[in-house]
Design an enzyme around this catalytic site. Structure first.
Site, PDB file in Angstrom:
ATOM      1  N   GLU A   1       5.950  36.341  51.206  1.00  0.00           N
ATOM      2  CA  GLU A   1       6.507  35.366  50.259  1.00  0.00           C
ATOM      3  C   GLU A   1       8.028  35.475  50.137  1.00  0.00           C
ATOM      4  OE1 GLU A   1       4.400  35.489  46.526  1.00  0.00           O
ATOM      5  OE2 GLU A   1       2.504  34.921  47.452  1.00  0.00           O
TER       6      GLU A   1
ATOM      7  N   GLU B   1      -3.463  35.797  51.362  1.00  0.00           N
ATOM      8  CA  GLU B   1      -3.719  36.204  49.970  1.00  0.00           C
ATOM      9  C   GLU B   1      -4.307  35.016  49.237  1.00  0.00           C
ATOM     10  OE1 GLU B   1      -0.549  37.631  47.429  1.00  0.00           O
ATOM     11  OE2 GLU B   1       0.232  38.919  49.019  1.00  0.00           O
TER      12      GLU B   1
END
Ligand code: FCB
Length: 445
Positions: free
Chosen positions: A165, A349
């Protein structure tokens, strides 16, 4: 109706170094920005830190056994840069890299593929002291660190990701400031975006130079953003948030451009040759997904962006995030159209926090997490049916862990961790996931 996943679908579980390892001052590890941030009063809920976390540094054998028992094909973890290079560059801490060496061997022995993420937010503090991701030199030092890890583990680890991220590295660390290093500045965000993109490119080049045949990518983060109304200002705020949170990294790395709402701010930072560095061929397209949100204009916010709280009565997790599997299906379809085409897609995720507790029979029931997974995995099947080549899904997370600014208050694990004793208790959701990982069909509701 029960539905099977395609043959060879990869089931995985994910974790991250600072969230689980603990042993923050052991065996020569240097401090990272999260050590400094979490030890700064008022930054993390309840004053929690990752000093001990899940004590995975000492209990990794037990955790690998949980993975083996779960029957997953892959385990995604991250290496701590400051455990390997305590000063961020220079001398390698042999004990630090040995930890990952042993972990990788154990994971392989369990018949599980290790998926290694090189950066899950824990920059060595020594490099933050030099400007952190605002300093272009950090991209080079990152590539040196990547070289160290690749030379040591590249013989056994085949799947690599440069960043987890990157949007949150830049935006939350340097703009929102609720994550380490806690800076709140628009200019800092632009600089951090560009340095992280350069670091990704240099890291990819280093990995390819060190070893042929590795499978490489980056772990983006996508959540659809919708404007709160059709007012122009809400639309603008929403477009900016979409650019910062969804597009700034994949647009740069795959399309070789910055999205329009931030293009003018980014332009002065781009030097000759930068796009050749940033735009590297990916071997897979991966992202994390949690929820969708609505955005409104907010005059008091640094970027004039505000998130509309999920309305009461809407299904949501303990994080206040709306449960909306259909938004997930939509993201997979849009990402394929905009970025990935025929590249294999992996969800690295997805998961949910609920207020789990161990009941008097020693069980952690929480059907909410099971229903959450059922819904989101159903969305994966729907995306596959729509032609998206989704090849794997990794649950966040194997263990309850240090949830950043929210400390230990939010439990995302499929295994419960009693932090007082470090006892691990597989939740009912662990057994649900195990059925699927071992080839079971998904019962759709
Ligand atoms: C993601 C992070 C991960 C975890 C989950 C809940 O944004 O990558 O470390 O905190 O959210």
């Amino acid at each position: 109706m029960a539905e099977n996943f395609p043959e060879g679908f990869l089931w995985g579980a994910s974790t991250a170094s600072y969230q689980i390892e603990g042993a923050a001052r052991e065996d020569g590890r240097g401090p990272s920005i999260w050590d400094v941030f979490s030890h700064t009063p008022g930054k993390v809920l309840n004053g929690d830190t990752g000093d001990v976390a899940c004590d995975h540094y000492h209990r990794w054998r037990e955790d690998v056994a949980l993975l083996r028992e779960l029957g997953v094909g892959a385990y995604r973890f991250s290496t701590s840069w400051s455990r390997i290079l305590p000063e961020g560059r220079g001398t390698v801490n042999e004990k630090g890299i040995e930890f990952y060496d042993r972990l990788v061997d154990a994971v392989l022995d369990a018949g599980i593929q290790p998926w290694l993420c090189l950066y899950h937010w824990d920059l060595p503090q020594a490099l933050e002291d030099k400007g952190g991701w605002q300093n272009r030199d950090v991209a080079r030092w990152y590539a040196d660190y990547v070289g160290v890890v690749a030379r040591r583990l590249g013989d056994r680890v085949k799947h690599w990701a440069t960043f987890n991220e990157p949007n949150n590295v830049a935006y939350r660390g340097y703009g929102e400031g609720d994550h380490a290093p806690g800076i709140k500045s628009r200019d800092a965000v632009w600089r951090a975006i560009h340095t992280v993109n350069l670091a990704h490119g240099l890291g990819m080049k280093t990995l390819r130079e060190e070893r042929a045949g590795l499978t490489l990518g980056n772990i983006y983060n996508f959540g659809p953003r919708e404007p709160a109304s059709d007012r122009e200002r809400d639309n603008e705020a929403c477009a900016l948030m979409d650019a910062l949170m969804n597009k700034a990294f994949p647009d740069a790395q795959i399309l070789g451009t910055y999205p329009e709402p931030i293009a003018a701010d980014m332009a002065p930072l781009i030097e000759e040759g930068d796009w050749q560095i940033i735009k590297q061929k990916l071997d897979y397209f991966a992202f994390n997904h949690y929820s969708r949100s609505r955005v409104r204009w907010d005059k008091d916010h640094l970027f004039h962006m505000g998130r509309v709280p999920t309305p009461a009565g809407t299904p949501m997790t303990e994080m206040g995030w709306e449960i909306a599997p259909d938004a997930f299906r939509q993201v997979m379809i849009e990402c394929q159209a905009r970025y990935s085409g025929t590249l294999p897609m992996y969800i690295l995720e997805n998961g949910a926090a609920f207020r789990d507790a161990v009941d008097n029979e020693g069980r952690v029931r929480y059907p909410q997490r099971i229903e959450f997974l059922r819904g989101y995995l159903g969305a994966v099947l729907d995306a596959i049916a729509a032609g998206v080549p989704v090849k794997g899904y990794f649950v966040w997370s194997l263990l309850d862990n240090f949830e950043w600014a929210l400390g230990y208050d939010k439990r995302f694990g499929i295994v419960y961790v009693d932090y007082a004793t470090q006892k691990r208790v597989p939740k009912d959701s662990y057994y649900f996931y195990r059925e699927l990982a071992q080839g079971g069909a998904l019962e759709r509701r």
